[in-house]
Motif scaffolding. Structure first.
Motif, PDB file in Angstrom:
ATOM      1  N   GLY A  98      -1.785  16.877  -8.273  1.00  0.00           N
ATOM      2  CA  GLY A  98      -0.934  15.672  -8.116  1.00  0.00           C
ATOM      3  C   GLY A  98      -1.777  14.230  -8.002  1.00  0.00           C
ATOM      4  N   LEU A  99      -0.891  13.206  -8.387  1.00  0.00           N
ATOM      5  CA  LEU A  99      -1.710  11.939  -8.316  1.00  0.00           C
ATOM      6  C   LEU A  99      -1.231  11.403  -6.808  1.00  0.00           C
ATOM      7  N   THR A 100      -2.249  10.421  -6.241  1.00  0.00           N
ATOM      8  CA  THR A 100      -2.057  10.029  -4.955  1.00  0.00           C
ATOM      9  C   THR A 100      -2.342   8.458  -5.226  1.00  0.00           C
ATOM     10  N   LEU A 101      -1.671   7.546  -4.564  1.00  0.00           N
ATOM     11  CA  LEU A 101      -1.654   6.373  -4.314  1.00  0.00           C
ATOM     12  C   LEU A 101      -2.535   6.269  -2.764  1.00  0.00           C
ATOM     13  N   LEU A 102      -3.949   5.186  -3.130  1.00  0.00           N
ATOM     14  CA  LEU A 102      -4.261   4.818  -1.865  1.00  0.00           C
ATOM     15  C   LEU A 102      -4.302   3.349  -1.884  1.00  0.00           C
TER      16      LEU A 102
ATOM     17  N   GLN B  86      -2.563   2.866   3.296  1.00  0.00           N
ATOM     18  CA  GLN B  86      -1.550   3.989   3.087  1.00  0.00           C
ATOM     19  C   GLN B  86      -2.308   4.769   2.072  1.00  0.00           C
ATOM     20  N   THR B  87      -1.680   5.951   2.117  1.00  0.00           N
ATOM     21  CA  THR B  87      -1.799   7.198   1.306  1.00  0.00           C
ATOM     22  C   THR B  87      -0.583   7.713   1.028  1.00  0.00           C
ATOM     23  N   ILE B  88       0.044   7.720  -0.400  1.00  0.00           N
ATOM     24  CA  ILE B  88       1.225   7.902  -0.640  1.00  0.00           C
ATOM     25  C   ILE B  88       1.053   8.979  -2.038  1.00  0.00           C
ATOM     26  N   PRO B  89       1.739  10.119  -1.811  1.00  0.00           N
ATOM     27  CA  PRO B  89       1.761  11.173  -3.009  1.00  0.00           C
ATOM     28  C   PRO B  89       2.534  10.484  -4.076  1.00  0.00           C
ATOM     29  N   CYS B  90       2.066  10.603  -5.190  1.00  0.00           N
ATOM     30  CA  CYS B  90       2.960   9.874  -6.509  1.00  0.00           C
ATOM     31  C   CYS B  90       4.033  10.946  -7.156  1.00  0.00           C
ATOM     32  N   ARG B  91       4.766  11.392  -6.572  1.00  0.00           N
ATOM     33  CA  ARG B  91       5.469  12.557  -6.812  1.00  0.00           C
ATOM     34  C   ARG B  91       7.132  12.516  -6.135  1.00  0.00           C
ATOM     35  N   GLY B  92       8.104  12.373  -7.201  1.00  0.00           N
ATOM     36  CA  GLY B  92       9.179  12.187  -6.657  1.00  0.00           C
ATOM     37  C   GLY B  92       9.502  10.582  -6.464  1.00  0.00           C
TER      38      GLY B  92
ATOM     39  N   GLY C  41      -9.302  14.556  -6.765  1.00  0.00           N
ATOM     40  CA  GLY C  41     -10.138  15.441  -6.879  1.00  0.00           C
ATOM     41  C   GLY C  41     -11.548  15.072  -5.984  1.00  0.00           C
ATOM     42  N   GLU C  42     -11.834  13.806  -5.821  1.00  0.00           N
ATOM     43  CA  GLU C  42     -13.231  13.323  -5.037  1.00  0.00           C
ATOM     44  C   GLU C  42     -12.687  12.867  -3.983  1.00  0.00           C
ATOM     45  N   PRO C  43     -13.463  13.188  -2.654  1.00  0.00           N
ATOM     46  CA  PRO C  43     -12.856  12.505  -1.592  1.00  0.00           C
ATOM     47  C   PRO C  43     -13.445  11.065  -1.617  1.00  0.00           C
ATOM     48  N   MET C  44     -12.418  10.187  -0.985  1.00  0.00           N
ATOM     49  CA  MET C  44     -12.477   8.791  -0.931  1.00  0.00           C
ATOM     50  C   MET C  44     -12.801   8.251   0.372  1.00  0.00           C
ATOM     51  N   SER C  45     -13.432   7.007   0.573  1.00  0.00           N
ATOM     52  CA  SER C  45     -13.676   6.338   1.943  1.00  0.00           C
ATOM     53  C   SER C  45     -12.391   6.265   2.637  1.00  0.00           C
ATOM     54  N   ASP C  46     -12.009   6.296   3.972  1.00  0.00           N
ATOM     55  CA  ASP C  46     -10.937   6.078   4.628  1.00  0.00           C
ATOM     56  C   ASP C  46     -11.273   4.384   5.279  1.00  0.00           C
ATOM     57  N   ARG C  47     -12.606   3.726   5.036  1.00  0.00           N
ATOM     58  CA  ARG C  47     -12.643   2.424   5.524  1.00  0.00           C
ATOM     59  C   ARG C  47     -11.772   1.431   4.874  1.00  0.00           C
ATOM     60  N   GLY C  48     -10.793   0.657   5.781  1.00  0.00           N
ATOM     61  CA  GLY C  48     -10.071  -0.065   4.968  1.00  0.00           C
ATOM     62  C   GLY C  48      -8.867   0.426   4.407  1.00  0.00           C
ATOM     63  N   LEU C  49      -8.694   1.694   4.706  1.00  0.00           N
ATOM     64  CA  LEU C  49      -7.253   2.408   4.018  1.00  0.00           C
ATOM     65  C   LEU C  49      -6.094   2.039   4.904  1.00  0.00           C
TER      66      LEU C  49
ATOM     67  N   LEU D   9      -6.173  -6.813  -1.897  1.00  0.00           N
ATOM     68  CA  LEU D   9      -5.486  -5.399  -1.624  1.00  0.00           C
ATOM     69  C   LEU D   9      -5.999  -4.678  -3.124  1.00  0.00           C
ATOM     70  N   ALA D  10      -6.606  -3.397  -2.757  1.00  0.00           N
ATOM     71  CA  ALA D  10      -6.832  -2.431  -3.967  1.00  0.00           C
ATOM     72  C   ALA D  10      -5.936  -1.074  -3.955  1.00  0.00           C
ATOM     73  N   GLU D  11      -5.526  -0.968  -5.055  1.00  0.00           N
ATOM     74  CA  GLU D  11      -4.519   0.033  -5.532  1.00  0.00           C
ATOM     75  C   GLU D  11      -5.337   1.122  -6.288  1.00  0.00           C
ATOM     76  N   VAL D  12      -5.431   2.196  -5.708  1.00  0.00           N
ATOM     77  CA  VAL D  12      -6.239   3.518  -6.386  1.00  0.00           C
ATOM     78  C   VAL D  12      -5.239   4.474  -6.611  1.00  0.00           C
ATOM     79  N   ILE D  13      -5.177   4.775  -7.892  1.00  0.00           N
ATOM     80  CA  ILE D  13      -4.337   6.084  -8.231  1.00  0.00           C
ATOM     81  C   ILE D  13      -5.222   7.046  -8.794  1.00  0.00           C
ATOM     82  N   THR D  14      -5.395   8.275  -8.244  1.00  0.00           N
ATOM     83  CA  THR D  14      -6.342   9.178  -8.599  1.00  0.00           C
ATOM     84  C   THR D  14      -5.697  10.290  -8.462  1.00  0.00           C
ATOM     85  N   THR D  15      -6.180  11.526  -9.115  1.00  0.00           N
ATOM     86  CA  THR D  15      -5.883  12.960  -8.991  1.00  0.00           C
ATOM     87  C   THR D  15      -6.150  13.433  -7.841  1.00  0.00           C
TER      88      THR D  15
END
Length: 93
Positions: free
Chosen positions: A4-8, A72-78, A62-70, A54-60
């Motif tokens: 699934g896609l996730t918005l960070l 929100q994390t929002i699943p892109c489903r529904g 698969g790779e772990p991302m840094s939580d520095r400066g994170l 502000l940086a929007e990252v939409i990714t599957t």
């Protein structure tokens, strides 16, 4: 959720070495600039206005991302409705 896609949402620009960048574009407007990266499995858009970023990252995911400066994390489903006020947006620059 696998596949699934996730918005960070980050309050800082991401490091390019975290991604396999397939294409880039820079957009310049009066009120902001945006750097757009097409990455494998999604995209990264970094918005800059004055000293605010502000940086929007939409990714599957698969790779772990840094939580520095994170912010929100929002699943892109529904269907979603989300509203957020950035501390940087409410301060005067």
């Amino acid at each position: 959720m696998a596949g699934g896609l996730t918005l960070l949402l980050y309050q800082r620009p991401p490091h390019p070495e975290f991604f396999r960048i397939l294409g880039t574009e820079k957009i310049v407007r009066r009120a902001y600039e945006a750097d757009v990266w097409l990455i494998e499995g999604g995209h990264v858009i970094t918005f800059t206005s004055g000293k605010s970023t502000l940086a929007e990252v939409i990714t599957t995911g698969g790779e772990p991302m840094s939580d520095r400066g994170l912010l929100q994390t929002i699943p892109c489903r529904g269907e979603k409705y989300h509203e957020m006020t950035s501390p940087a947006a409410s301060s005067s620059t």
